[in-house]
Write a protein that holds these residues in place. Sequence first.
Motif, PDB file in Angstrom:
ATOM      1  N   SER A   1     -40.846   9.999  39.213  1.00 16.09           N
ATOM      2  CA  SER A   1     -39.551  10.860  39.100  1.00 16.09           C
ATOM      3  C   SER A   1     -38.534  10.056  38.543  1.00 16.09           C
ATOM      4  O   SER A   1     -37.657  10.715  37.670  1.00 16.09           O
ATOM      5  CB  SER A   1     -39.113  11.536  40.527  1.00 16.09           C
ATOM      6  N   LEU A   2     -38.321   8.949  38.724  1.00 17.24           N
ATOM      7  CA  LEU A   2     -37.100   8.201  38.245  1.00 17.24           C
ATOM      8  C   LEU A   2     -37.334   7.818  37.081  1.00 17.24           C
ATOM      9  O   LEU A   2     -36.293   7.880  36.209  1.00 17.24           O
ATOM     10  CB  LEU A   2     -37.172   6.901  39.239  1.00 17.24           C
ATOM     11  N   PHE A   3     -38.623   7.697  36.386  1.00 18.26           N
ATOM     12  CA  PHE A   3     -38.789   7.290  34.861  1.00 18.26           C
ATOM     13  C   PHE A   3     -38.671   8.739  34.360  1.00 18.26           C
ATOM     14  O   PHE A   3     -38.185   8.704  33.207  1.00 18.26           O
ATOM     15  CB  PHE A   3     -40.337   7.137  34.876  1.00 18.26           C
ATOM     16  N   THR A   4     -38.761   9.788  34.705  1.00 20.06           N
ATOM     17  CA  THR A   4     -38.617  11.254  34.096  1.00 20.06           C
ATOM     18  C   THR A   4     -37.061  11.368  33.932  1.00 20.06           C
ATOM     19  O   THR A   4     -36.501  11.770  32.926  1.00 20.06           O
ATOM     20  CB  THR A   4     -39.180  12.238  35.000  1.00 20.06           C
ATOM     21  N   GLY A   5     -36.354  11.013  35.060  1.00 17.00           N
ATOM     22  CA  GLY A   5     -34.861  11.202  34.971  1.00 17.00           C
ATOM     23  C   GLY A   5     -34.367  10.247  33.945  1.00 17.00           C
ATOM     24  O   GLY A   5     -33.435  10.280  33.153  1.00 17.00           O
ATOM     25  N   TYR A   6     -34.607   8.816  34.040  1.00 22.16           N
ATOM     26  CA  TYR A   6     -34.120   7.887  32.895  1.00 22.16           C
ATOM     27  C   TYR A   6     -34.641   8.265  31.612  1.00 22.16           C
ATOM     28  O   TYR A   6     -33.894   7.937  30.731  1.00 22.16           O
ATOM     29  CB  TYR A   6     -34.799   6.602  33.331  1.00 22.16           C
ATOM     30  N   HIS A   7     -35.868   8.806  31.426  1.00 23.36           N
ATOM     31  CA  HIS A   7     -36.352   9.284  30.112  1.00 23.36           C
ATOM     32  C   HIS A   7     -35.235  10.406  29.579  1.00 23.36           C
ATOM     33  O   HIS A   7     -35.103  10.479  28.290  1.00 23.36           O
ATOM     34  CB  HIS A   7     -37.651   9.734  30.147  1.00 23.36           C
ATOM     35  N   THR A   8     -34.942  11.203  30.445  1.00 24.28           N
ATOM     36  CA  THR A   8     -34.031  12.240  30.063  1.00 24.28           C
ATOM     37  C   THR A   8     -32.537  11.966  29.734  1.00 24.28           C
ATOM     38  O   THR A   8     -31.986  12.325  28.790  1.00 24.28           O
ATOM     39  CB  THR A   8     -33.726  13.398  31.182  1.00 24.28           C
ATOM     40  N   PHE A   9     -31.985  10.751  30.397  1.00 21.92           N
ATOM     41  CA  PHE A   9     -30.814  10.188  29.995  1.00 21.92           C
ATOM     42  C   PHE A   9     -30.960   9.394  28.754  1.00 21.92           C
ATOM     43  O   PHE A   9     -30.133   9.694  27.675  1.00 21.92           O
ATOM     44  CB  PHE A   9     -30.147   9.146  31.037  1.00 21.92           C
ATOM     45  N   PHE A  10     -32.111   8.856  28.418  1.00 18.04           N
ATOM     46  CA  PHE A  10     -32.380   8.413  27.204  1.00 18.04           C
ATOM     47  C   PHE A  10     -32.396   9.207  25.988  1.00 18.04           C
ATOM     48  O   PHE A  10     -31.748   8.926  24.700  1.00 18.04           O
ATOM     49  CB  PHE A  10     -33.886   7.297  27.209  1.00 18.04           C
ATOM     50  N   GLN A  11     -33.033  10.394  26.386  1.00 16.93           N
ATOM     51  CA  GLN A  11     -33.106  11.222  25.029  1.00 16.93           C
ATOM     52  C   GLN A  11     -31.646  11.828  24.726  1.00 16.93           C
ATOM     53  O   GLN A  11     -31.548  12.267  23.877  1.00 16.93           O
ATOM     54  CB  GLN A  11     -33.981  12.601  25.538  1.00 16.93           C
ATOM     55  N   LYS A  12     -30.765  11.965  25.890  1.00 19.71           N
ATOM     56  CA  LYS A  12     -29.424  12.486  25.817  1.00 19.71           C
ATOM     57  C   LYS A  12     -28.764  11.432  24.929  1.00 19.71           C
ATOM     58  O   LYS A  12     -27.947  11.805  24.217  1.00 19.71           O
ATOM     59  CB  LYS A  12     -28.875  12.604  27.301  1.00 19.71           C
ATOM     60  N   GLY A  13     -29.031  10.327  25.136  1.00 19.71           N
ATOM     61  CA  GLY A  13     -28.293   9.246  24.331  1.00 19.71           C
ATOM     62  C   GLY A  13     -28.808   9.249  22.855  1.00 19.71           C
ATOM     63  O   GLY A  13     -27.818   8.984  21.892  1.00 19.71           O
ATOM     64  N   LEU A  14     -30.127   9.486  22.591  1.00 22.73           N
ATOM     65  CA  LEU A  14     -30.558   9.630  21.214  1.00 22.73           C
ATOM     66  C   LEU A  14     -29.728  10.830  20.561  1.00 22.73           C
ATOM     67  O   LEU A  14     -29.383  10.685  19.353  1.00 22.73           O
ATOM     68  CB  LEU A  14     -31.827  10.063  21.257  1.00 22.73           C
ATOM     69  N   GLY A  15     -29.492  11.939  21.261  1.00 23.16           N
ATOM     70  CA  GLY A  15     -28.787  13.283  20.530  1.00 23.16           C
ATOM     71  C   GLY A  15     -27.132  12.729  20.448  1.00 23.16           C
ATOM     72  O   GLY A  15     -26.785  13.417  19.778  1.00 23.16           O
ATOM     73  N   MET A  16     -26.688  11.670  21.135  1.00 20.29           N
ATOM     74  CA  MET A  16     -25.183  11.302  20.719  1.00 20.29           C
ATOM     75  C   MET A  16     -25.117  10.751  19.726  1.00 20.29           C
ATOM     76  O   MET A  16     -23.782  10.840  18.910  1.00 20.29           O
ATOM     77  CB  MET A  16     -24.616  10.267  22.005  1.00 20.29           C
ATOM     78  N   ALA A  17     -25.953  10.150  19.159  1.00 24.24           N
ATOM     79  CA  ALA A  17     -25.430   9.284  17.786  1.00 24.24           C
ATOM     80  C   ALA A  17     -25.764  10.218  16.437  1.00 24.24           C
ATOM     81  O   ALA A  17     -26.433  11.068  16.532  1.00 24.24           O
ATOM     82  CB  ALA A  17     -26.573   8.094  17.904  1.00 24.24           C
ATOM     83  N   ARG A  18     -25.009   9.728  15.262  1.00 24.08           N
ATOM     84  CA  ARG A  18     -25.356  10.414  14.339  1.00 24.08           C
ATOM     85  C   ARG A  18     -25.372   9.042  13.092  1.00 24.08           C
ATOM     86  O   ARG A  18     -24.523   8.864  12.673  1.00 24.08           O
ATOM     87  CB  ARG A  18     -24.021  10.940  13.801  1.00 24.08           C
ATOM     88  N   PRO A  19     -26.592   8.748  13.051  1.00 20.76           N
ATOM     89  CA  PRO A  19     -27.107   7.515  12.063  1.00 20.76           C
ATOM     90  C   PRO A  19     -26.810   7.964  10.571  1.00 20.76           C
ATOM     91  O   PRO A  19     -27.064   9.341  10.388  1.00 20.76           O
ATOM     92  CB  PRO A  19     -28.504   7.440  12.438  1.00 20.76           C
ATOM     93  N   GLN A  20     -26.626   6.995   9.849  1.00 21.93           N
ATOM     94  CA  GLN A  20     -26.309   7.324   8.491  1.00 21.93           C
ATOM     95  C   GLN A  20     -27.184   6.512   7.522  1.00 21.93           C
ATOM     96  O   GLN A  20     -27.069   6.829   6.266  1.00 21.93           O
ATOM     97  CB  GLN A  20     -24.895   6.645   8.125  1.00 21.93           C
TER      98      GLN A  20
END
Length: 306
Positions: free
Chosen positions: A11-30
């Motif tokens: 369950s912890l891994f699932t939660g951390y993976h969700t936060f990881f995916q959220k972080g991916l969506g924050m960025a705007r790579p160029q």
Amino acid sequence: MAIVTPALLKSLFTGYHTFFQKGLGMARPQYNKIATVIQSSTASNTYGWLGQWPGFREWVGDRVIKNMESHGYQILNKAFESTVGVKRTHIEDDNLGIYAPMMEEMGRATAVFPDELVFPLLKSGFHSECYDGQYFFDTDHPVNRQMDGQGEDISVSNVLIDANYTGDAWYLLDTSRALKPLIYQERKKPQFIRMTQEEDEAVFMRGEYRYGVDLRCNVGFGFWQMAYGVKAPLTLDNLWTVYSHMRGFKADGGRPLGIKPKMLVVPTALEKQATQLLERELFVEGSDPVSNELKGKFELVVPDYL
């Protein structure tokens, strides 16, 4: 106190993976603005097609099959990783909130990591070789006068240097084609993984669970004709000079390449100056206002990692 069980760790891994995916969506790579993404399936890729610009001729008789020049330009894939350790005692004490921002930041850092590789490559182009054995930004790239390569080579420059200039370099690029000036070679996409088994060494010896990301990739130079490096003041005259020079680039045999510079890349120190050059309607020369003929002509990119 929480009891650490396989179900809790899952369950912890699932939660951390969700936060990881959220972080991916924050960025705007160029990076994909200036680099062609090439998928790799081996330890390295050799780009024998660099140096060969596709073109047409009148079809008289048999087809003329052009052998790709084997310049031997090779990009070796490298492995990269980022890891966060989570203490067992923090899980037992329900003290897990401190790790959520770290996992989110790991996702954001993963998304922009290609930028950290690609944009510094421009800066290194003044002292790093590309496919023809010359520095990517150099004064004497060899171009043959004849299509068959049997004629005399002439030297072509894609660099402008003012010996009195002490500021940051800037770059003009043609990014309008399928092939871009740089290459981002991707062997293995980022993968979020865990190390949480009780028999894992870090868990057994230090009571620490590990979560991390790993990937394999590297970057390299594409066609030098699509980029111009400038160590001179960022002025309208210098922009016009570089633009005009790039428009005149030719392939072997004198065939025009049709280079169309579309993008101005500058470090943050030149952002204000570049913005004014590309967005102002008028400039003052002497006491008279003159129109800015370069307004809106180039896309401005100001990367964080240049």
